[in-house]
Motif scaffolding. Structure first.
Motif, PDB file in Angstrom:
ATOM      1  N   LEU A 134       0.835  -1.204   0.000  1.00 26.67           N
ATOM      2  CA  LEU A 134       0.000   0.000   0.000  1.00 26.67           C
ATOM      3  C   LEU A 134       0.874   1.260   0.000  1.00 26.67           C
ATOM      4  O   LEU A 134       0.527   2.271  -0.605  1.00 26.67           O
ATOM      5  N   ASP A 135       2.039   1.179   0.673  1.00 28.12           N
ATOM      6  CA  ASP A 135       2.962   2.318   0.658  1.00 28.12           C
ATOM      7  C   ASP A 135       3.525   2.527  -0.741  1.00 28.12           C
ATOM      8  O   ASP A 135       3.682   3.651  -1.210  1.00 28.12           O
ATOM      9  N   LYS A 136       3.816   1.409  -1.401  1.00 28.38           N
ATOM     10  CA  LYS A 136       4.422   1.472  -2.732  1.00 28.38           C
ATOM     11  C   LYS A 136       3.431   2.054  -3.743  1.00 28.38           C
ATOM     12  O   LYS A 136       3.795   2.846  -4.603  1.00 28.38           O
ATOM     13  N   PHE A 137       2.168   1.630  -3.649  1.00 36.32           N
ATOM     14  CA  PHE A 137       1.134   2.153  -4.545  1.00 36.32           C
ATOM     15  C   PHE A 137       0.245   3.068  -3.705  1.00 36.32           C
ATOM     16  O   PHE A 137      -0.772   2.654  -3.180  1.00 36.32           O
ATOM     17  N   GLY A 138       0.690   4.291  -3.570  1.00 34.33           N
ATOM     18  CA  GLY A 138       0.073   5.189  -2.600  1.00 34.33           C
ATOM     19  C   GLY A 138      -1.316   5.675  -2.954  1.00 34.33           C
ATOM     20  O   GLY A 138      -1.959   6.345  -2.166  1.00 34.33           O
ATOM     21  N   GLY A 139      -1.779   5.333  -4.150  1.00 38.79           N
ATOM     22  CA  GLY A 139      -3.012   5.969  -4.601  1.00 38.79           C
ATOM     23  C   GLY A 139      -4.298   5.250  -4.269  1.00 38.79           C
ATOM     24  O   GLY A 139      -5.357   5.626  -4.776  1.00 38.79           O
ATOM     25  N   VAL A 140      -4.244   4.206  -3.442  1.00 36.85           N
ATOM     26  CA  VAL A 140      -5.487   3.499  -3.140  1.00 36.85           C
ATOM     27  C   VAL A 140      -6.326   4.351  -2.190  1.00 36.85           C
ATOM     28  O   VAL A 140      -5.894   4.682  -1.090  1.00 36.85           O
TER      29      VAL A 140
END
Ligand code: MN
Length: 255
Positions: A134-140
């Motif tokens: 979730l940190d890596k793909f911050g856009g959720v």
């Protein structure tokens, strides 16, 4: 009240369960475990505004169904909700870990691009790795950790990351689950059943059994059922508003 994690399509008589929930005024986030289940499961929600269908690819099926990511991409524009997705670090699923990461990474990248998805996430024995992703793909926009079973440190990290938590009767029946729920901010808690997988007294939970979880929550929060229901209702409205507002929206409906 809304059951925020229910496998409606996996009951023996899904239509009967859907009709029953509608009659009792219980909403359902109807999660799927494979993209190929999306069209049929969506049909169960037709004509019922209280049932939302989520597009998913369960981590336990990552190796077997990773080829369905093409279907995932095809259906995603029509899905406001995504789930069940995530990672599972249990010993029996560790051999599929790299496929799980591939699938979950793909899903999160797509959700990051779309910006407006609400995502129901499985994190059994993998809470740290889910939070790393979730940190890596911050856009959720709104990650909901379903049946969270990580450590207290992981819980704090999830809270700081803006995660929501859907909690059910089975989770609230155990000391560890209760201790975790006790630490969750009350304005991030939602209800779920995880039916028909989750059971109480050997009976598969049905959406209306969110009432059992609500009673346990009231007890844990030292309040009465009406109060717990009010808190949960407010949380549900807040979360559902997120699904209709795109990030950075200026109110322009075309954005
Ligand atoms: Mn589930």
């Amino acid at each position: 009240m809304i059951d925020f994690h229910c496998h409606l399509d996996l009951y023996r008589s899904p239509l009967e369960v859907a009709e029953d929930a509608e009659r009792l005024g219980i909403g359902i986030l109807s999660v799927t475990t494979t993209p190929s289940a999306w069209p049929g499961t969506s049909r169960l929600a037709e004509g019922r505004s209280t049932i939302k269908t989520a597009l998913g690819l369960h981590p336990q099926l990552a190796s077997e169904r990773k080829h369905e990511l093409r279907l995932f991409d095809r259906y995603l524009p029509d899905a406001a909700f995504v789930g069940e997705v995530g990672l599972d670090g249990s010993p029996e699923h560790r051999s599929s870990w790299s496929d799980q990461e591939l699938v979950f990474g793909h899903v999160l990248r797509c959700c990051e691009e779309a910006q407006d998805k609400i995502v129901s996430i499985h994190s059994r024995r993998a809470a740290g790795a889910v939070l790393d992703s979730l940190d890596k793909f911050g856009g959720v926009r709104a990650p909901i950790l379903h049946w969270f079973s990580g450590t207290r440190a992981e819980l704090r990290r999830a809270v700081d990351r803006g995660c929501w938590f859907s909690v059910g009767a089975a989770m609230l029946a155990g000391a560890k689950g209760r201790a975790l729920v006790h630490e969750m901010p009350r304005d991030r808690v939602l209800l779920e059943t995880d039916g028909p997988f989750a059971q109480v007294n050997r009976n598969a939970l049905r959406p209306s059994d969110v009432a059992i979880a609500c009673r346990s929550l009231a007890d844990l929060w030292s309040t009465d059922c009406e109060d717990a229901e009010l808190i949960i209702g407010k949380n549900e409205r807040t979360l559902l508003r997120l699904s209709t507002e795109k990030r950075g929206s200026t109110g322009d409906p075309d954005r």
